[in-house]
Scaffold this motif. Structure first.
Motif, mmCIF file in Angstrom:
data_model
loop_
_atom_site.group_PDB
_atom_site.id
_atom_site.type_symbol
_atom_site.label_atom_id
_atom_site.label_comp_id
_atom_site.label_asym_id
_atom_site.label_seq_id
_atom_site.Cartn_x
_atom_site.Cartn_y
_atom_site.Cartn_z
ATOM 1 N N MET A 1 51.754 38.432 39.205
ATOM 2 C CA MET A 1 50.372 38.035 39.194
ATOM 3 C C MET A 1 49.486 39.131 39.753
ATOM 4 S SD MET A 1 49.368 34.378 39.106
ATOM 5 C CE MET A 1 49.741 33.271 40.416
ATOM 6 N N TYR A 2 50.028 39.915 40.665
ATOM 7 C CA TYR A 2 49.244 40.965 41.301
ATOM 8 C C TYR A 2 48.652 41.916 40.266
ATOM 9 C CZ TYR A 2 48.170 44.502 44.818
ATOM 10 O OH TYR A 2 47.540 45.402 45.627
ATOM 11 N N ARG A 3 49.428 42.241 39.249
ATOM 12 C CA ARG A 3 48.937 43.194 38.241
ATOM 13 C C ARG A 3 47.893 42.573 37.319
ATOM 14 N NH1 ARG A 3 54.397 42.228 36.160
ATOM 15 N NH2 ARG A 3 54.157 41.007 34.282
ATOM 16 N N LEU A 4 47.812 41.257 37.286
ATOM 17 C CA LEU A 4 46.819 40.569 36.454
ATOM 18 C C LEU A 4 45.513 40.293 37.201
ATOM 19 C CD1 LEU A 4 49.135 37.922 34.762
ATOM 20 C CD2 LEU A 4 48.351 40.091 33.808
ATOM 21 N N TRP A 5 45.449 40.705 38.452
ATOM 22 C CA TRP A 5 44.304 40.351 39.286
ATOM 23 C C TRP A 5 42.970 40.799 38.680
ATOM 24 C CZ3 TRP A 5 43.357 37.024 42.905
ATOM 25 C CH2 TRP A 5 42.132 37.107 43.562
ATOM 26 N N ASP A 6 42.832 42.071 38.378
ATOM 27 C CA ASP A 6 41.548 42.614 37.922
ATOM 28 C C ASP A 6 41.089 42.061 36.582
ATOM 29 O OD1 ASP A 6 41.231 44.210 40.178
ATOM 30 O OD2 ASP A 6 42.316 45.884 39.280
ATOM 31 N N PHE A 7 42.024 41.765 35.704
ATOM 32 C CA PHE A 7 41.662 41.380 34.340
ATOM 33 C C PHE A 7 41.651 39.878 34.088
ATOM 34 C CE2 PHE A 7 43.731 45.553 34.172
ATOM 35 C CZ PHE A 7 42.639 46.305 33.766
ATOM 36 N N VAL A 8 42.401 39.127 34.879
ATOM 37 C CA VAL A 8 42.525 37.689 34.623
ATOM 38 C C VAL A 8 42.087 36.842 35.822
ATOM 39 C CG1 VAL A 8 44.099 35.820 34.000
ATOM 40 C CG2 VAL A 8 44.400 38.076 32.973
ATOM 41 N N LEU A 9 42.781 37.006 36.931
ATOM 42 C CA LEU A 9 42.584 36.095 38.061
ATOM 43 C C LEU A 9 41.214 36.219 38.724
ATOM 44 C CD1 LEU A 9 46.115 36.208 39.670
ATOM 45 C CD2 LEU A 9 45.101 34.399 38.314
ATOM 46 N N GLN A 10 40.820 37.434 39.079
ATOM 47 C CA GLN A 10 39.533 37.593 39.751
ATOM 48 C C GLN A 10 38.365 37.108 38.883
ATOM 49 O OE1 GLN A 10 38.445 41.579 40.900
ATOM 50 N NE2 GLN A 10 37.064 40.812 42.471
ATOM 51 N N LEU A 12 38.411 34.863 36.549
ATOM 52 C CA LEU A 12 38.545 33.417 36.435
ATOM 53 C C LEU A 12 38.060 32.715 37.711
ATOM 54 C CD1 LEU A 12 39.561 30.982 34.809
ATOM 55 C CD2 LEU A 12 41.796 31.356 35.849
ATOM 56 N N ILE A 13 38.456 33.234 38.848
ATOM 57 C CA ILE A 13 38.034 32.657 40.123
ATOM 58 C C ILE A 13 36.523 32.778 40.296
ATOM 59 C CG2 ILE A 13 38.153 32.945 42.637
ATOM 60 C CD1 ILE A 13 41.144 33.702 42.192
ATOM 61 N N GLU A 14 35.970 33.935 39.996
ATOM 62 C CA GLU A 14 34.533 34.126 40.139
ATOM 63 C C GLU A 14 33.744 33.208 39.204
ATOM 64 O OE1 GLU A 14 33.951 38.300 39.592
ATOM 65 O OE2 GLU A 14 34.718 38.788 41.585
ATOM 66 N N ALA A 15 34.229 33.020 37.997
ATOM 67 C CA ALA A 15 33.521 32.184 37.023
ATOM 68 C C ALA A 15 33.589 30.708 37.377
ATOM 69 C CB ALA A 15 34.089 32.412 35.623
ATOM 70 N N SER A 16 34.703 30.277 37.950
ATOM 71 C CA SER A 16 34.870 28.850 38.222
ATOM 72 C C SER A 16 34.311 28.425 39.584
ATOM 73 C CB SER A 16 36.344 28.449 38.119
ATOM 74 O OG SER A 16 37.103 29.125 39.097
ATOM 75 N N GLU A 17 34.067 29.384 40.478
ATOM 76 C CA GLU A 17 33.519 29.113 41.806
ATOM 77 C C GLU A 17 34.211 27.937 42.502
ATOM 78 O OE1 GLU A 17 29.278 28.689 41.432
ATOM 79 O OE2 GLU A 17 29.050 30.751 40.770
#
Length: 72
Positions: A1-10, A12-17
């Motif tokens: 998951m660490y490698r997906l942080w910049d493109f997927v997780l971050q 997604l988290i910012e958009a969903s608040e």
């Protein structure tokens, strides 16, 4: 998951608040640290679940206000 942080997780988290973030399997706490940083910016909390975590949650959140580690 660490490698997906910049493109997927971050993004997604910012958009969903979210107000609560749940991580299942935190192992060394690499992604957990990033989740705590995001929670700090969003005013959210992180619940990390791991049977045998290999990090000290107080190193990521010295106050204990942002991160709750559930072991077992």
């Amino acid at each position: 998951m660490y490698r997906l942080w910049d493109f997927v997780l971050q993004p997604l988290i910012e958009a969903s608040e979210p107000t609560v973030i749940i991580e299942i399997g935190s192992r060394f706490g690499d992604t957990t640290k990033r989740l705590v940083d995001s929670a700090r910016q969003l005013g959210a909390r992180v619940h990390a679940i791991d049977p045998v975590p290999r990090f000290d949650p107080l190193e990521l959140d010295p106050t204990g206000e942002l991160l709750t580690l559930h072991e077992g």
